[in-house]
Design an enzyme around this catalytic site. Structure first.
Site, PDB file in Angstrom:
ATOM      1  N   SER A  46       0.833  -1.211   0.000  1.00  0.00           N
ATOM      2  CA  SER A  46       0.000   0.000   0.000  1.00  0.00           C
ATOM      3  C   SER A  46       0.867   1.259   0.000  1.00  0.00           C
ATOM      4  CB  SER A  46      -0.912   0.025   1.229  1.00  0.00           C
ATOM      5  OG  SER A  46      -1.748  -1.099   1.261  1.00  0.00           O
TER       6      SER A  46
HETATM    7  N1  SAH Z   1      -1.221  -4.777   4.057  1.00  0.00           N
HETATM    8  C1  SAH Z   1      -0.489  -5.017   2.833  1.00  0.00           C
HETATM    9  C2  SAH Z   1      -1.286  -4.617   1.612  1.00  0.00           C
HETATM   10  C3  SAH Z   1      -1.513  -5.801   0.775  1.00  0.00           C
HETATM   11  S1  SAH Z   1      -2.531  -5.681  -0.635  1.00  0.00           S
HETATM   12  C4  SAH Z   1       0.873  -4.375   2.849  1.00  0.00           C
HETATM   13  O1  SAH Z   1       1.173  -3.595   3.762  1.00  0.00           O
HETATM   14  O2  SAH Z   1       1.671  -4.667   1.976  1.00  0.00           O
HETATM   15  C5  SAH Z   1      -3.934  -6.643  -0.117  1.00  0.00           C
HETATM   16  C6  SAH Z   1      -3.677  -8.062   0.306  1.00  0.00           C
HETATM   17  O3  SAH Z   1      -4.926  -8.619   0.716  1.00  0.00           O
HETATM   18  C7  SAH Z   1      -3.168  -8.987  -0.783  1.00  0.00           C
HETATM   19  O4  SAH Z   1      -1.996  -9.603  -0.355  1.00  0.00           O
HETATM   20  C8  SAH Z   1      -4.295  -9.997  -1.006  1.00  0.00           C
HETATM   21  O5  SAH Z   1      -3.845 -11.289  -1.371  1.00  0.00           O
HETATM   22  C9  SAH Z   1      -4.940  -9.984   0.371  1.00  0.00           C
HETATM   23  N2  SAH Z   1      -6.336 -10.474   0.404  1.00  0.00           N
HETATM   24  C10 SAH Z   1      -7.333 -10.250  -0.478  1.00  0.00           C
HETATM   25  N3  SAH Z   1      -8.469 -10.858  -0.077  1.00  0.00           N
HETATM   26  C11 SAH Z   1      -8.183 -11.474   1.109  1.00  0.00           C
HETATM   27  C12 SAH Z   1      -8.940 -12.297   2.014  1.00  0.00           C
HETATM   28  N4  SAH Z   1     -10.226 -12.614   1.813  1.00  0.00           N
HETATM   29  N5  SAH Z   1      -8.301 -12.749   3.125  1.00  0.00           N
HETATM   30  C13 SAH Z   1      -6.998 -12.456   3.370  1.00  0.00           C
HETATM   31  N6  SAH Z   1      -6.242 -11.710   2.547  1.00  0.00           N
HETATM   32  C14 SAH Z   1      -6.813 -11.221   1.431  1.00  0.00           C
END
Ligand code: SAH
Length: 221
Positions: free
Chosen positions: A70
């Site tokens: 993010s």
């Molecule tokens: N917090 C992260 C941002 C990641 S982007 C950071 O600091 O880098 C969003 C993430 O959510 C992705 O890795 C995706 O695979 C995950 N995601 C999407 N749907 C999800 C679900 N139902 N349960 C768990 N993770 C999920």
């Protein structure tokens, strides 16, 4: 990305981080504890060595498996809305690179973070920097379900675009707790801050516009 061996964090990186913190301040982030955590964490460790400078620009960046780390402003904004206190028990949906989880852990929270993509979950397990934070507990699973065994949580943060507020996540929030969830579709999301009062009543505030990758149903191998 997410190398297993330690990398260098030198004066140049530290200087770039100070500049990033200044940008976040100008964009309205006021919680000094959030800003200190961002200043402390070498964001370039989360990206390939080729992107050391870009790591400190205020923008999102692709990691692996079509996912993103993010934007620093988004991380700071969501974290500020959570009003993190030391020892808060925080449920995070979407571990991704674990950058957000490290920011929360650096502030003294205990983080329970769920990732649905096996490859990402495994990558983060190999990442040397994560070992600095024994207060991050990681789970491979479906975030829509939360973590009933560890509930209730003081705070809940969703870092993917949810099509609706997942009811189980609100159930797993303590009275007095705060959840921050971007809700919408591929065209954009509104940041919602949901608070549960001592009697269990729910209040919803609609805040700024954001763009996250989608929160998908189920686990992915
Ligand atoms: N917090 C992260 C941002 C990641 S982007 C950071 O600091 O880098 C969003 C993430 O959510 C992705 O890795 C995706 O695979 C995950 N995601 C999407 N749907 C999800 C679900 N139902 N349960 C768990 N993770 C999920």
């Amino acid at each position: 990305m997410l190398h297993s061996k330690p990398r260098e964090d030198n004066y140049l990186h530290k200087g770039l981080r100070k500049q990033l913190v200044q940008i976040l301040r100008e964009k309205g982030i006021k919680d000094e504890r959030v800003l200190s955590a961002i200043e402390a964490i070498p964001r370039h460790f989360f990206l390939d060595p080729a992107f050391e400078r870009i790591a400190y620009e205020d923008r999102a960046f692709p990691i692996t498996a079509n996912q993103t780390i993010s934007q620093p402003y988004t991380v700071a904004y969501q974290t500020q809305l959570l009003e993190i206190k030391k020892f808060d028990k925080v449920l995070e949906i979407g571990t991704g690179s674990a950058y957000q989880a490290c920011v929360l852990a650096e502030m003294g929270a205990t983080v329970y973070s769920i990732e649905r993509q096996r490859a990402l979950y495994d990558f983060v397990g190999q990442f040397f920097f994560i070992r600095n934070y024994p207060n991050i507990k990681r789970f491979y699973g479906d975030g829509y379900l939360g973590l009933p065994t560890y509930a209730p949580f003081d705070k809940v943060i969703v870092t993917a675009a949810a099509p609706y507020v997942p009811p189980k996540l609100i159930e797993q929030l303590k009275p007095g707790g705060i959840a921050v969830i971007p809700v919408g579709d591929d065209n954009g999301q509104k940041m919602l801050r949901i608070t549960k009062d001592a009697e269990g009543n729910i209040k919803e505030e609609e805040l700024g516009d954001f763009m996250f990758v989608p929160m998908l149903q189920g686990k992915n191998k």
